[in-house]
Design a protein around this motif. Structure first.
Motif, PDB file in Angstrom:
ATOM      1  N   MET A   1       0.837  -1.191   0.000  1.00  0.00           N
ATOM      2  CA  MET A   1       0.000   0.000   0.000  1.00  0.00           C
ATOM      3  C   MET A   1       0.877   1.248   0.000  1.00  0.00           C
ATOM      4  SD  MET A   1      -3.036  -0.546   2.727  1.00  0.00           S
ATOM      5  CE  MET A   1      -4.547  -1.017   2.006  1.00  0.00           C
ATOM      6  N   GLU A   5      -2.742   5.454   0.331  1.00  0.00           N
ATOM      7  CA  GLU A   5      -3.692   4.371   0.584  1.00  0.00           C
ATOM      8  C   GLU A   5      -3.768   4.048   2.070  1.00  0.00           C
ATOM      9  OE1 GLU A   5      -3.372   1.859  -3.593  1.00  0.00           O
ATOM     10  OE2 GLU A   5      -1.864   1.552  -2.039  1.00  0.00           O
ATOM     11  N   THR A   8      -5.863   6.708   3.788  1.00  0.00           N
ATOM     12  CA  THR A   8      -7.287   6.450   3.539  1.00  0.00           C
ATOM     13  C   THR A   8      -7.794   5.313   4.419  1.00  0.00           C
ATOM     14  OG1 THR A   8      -7.107   7.238   1.264  1.00  0.00           O
ATOM     15  CG2 THR A   8      -8.985   5.825   1.783  1.00  0.00           C
TER      16      THR A   8
END
Length: 84
Positions: A1, A5, A8
């Motif tokens: 990731m 990401e 988030t």
């Protein structure tokens, strides 16, 4: 990731879930197959820590503790990979 990401993903967790999720994230260093992968993971996690701290999701003291855990995990990965 990527760092974005991770930000988030972590932004969707409640505050009680953060420690476990962060610990799981750091265990990813154990799966790094080379130094570049470990360094990239560290960069992504640093981005996450910055976002958590500036977004006031964690306190400055919590961010410092998380940073220390990150440094320890990265060092352990470097030793395991023979680049420390």
């Amino acid at each position: 990731m990527t760092g974005a990401e991770l930000v988030t993903l972590f932004s969707r967790l409640n505050i009680g879930e953060l420690p476990g999720a962060y610990a799981a994230l750091l265990r990813g260093f154990e799966r790094a197959t080379n130094a570049a992968e470990a360094e990239q993971r560290a960069e992504d996690i640093n981005e996450l820590l910055w976002a958590l701290k500036t977004g006031q999701v964690v306190t400055a003291d919590q961010a410092l503790a998380m940073d220390a855990e990150l440094r320890h995990a990265l060092y352990a990965a470097r030793v395991r990979l023979g680049v420390a």
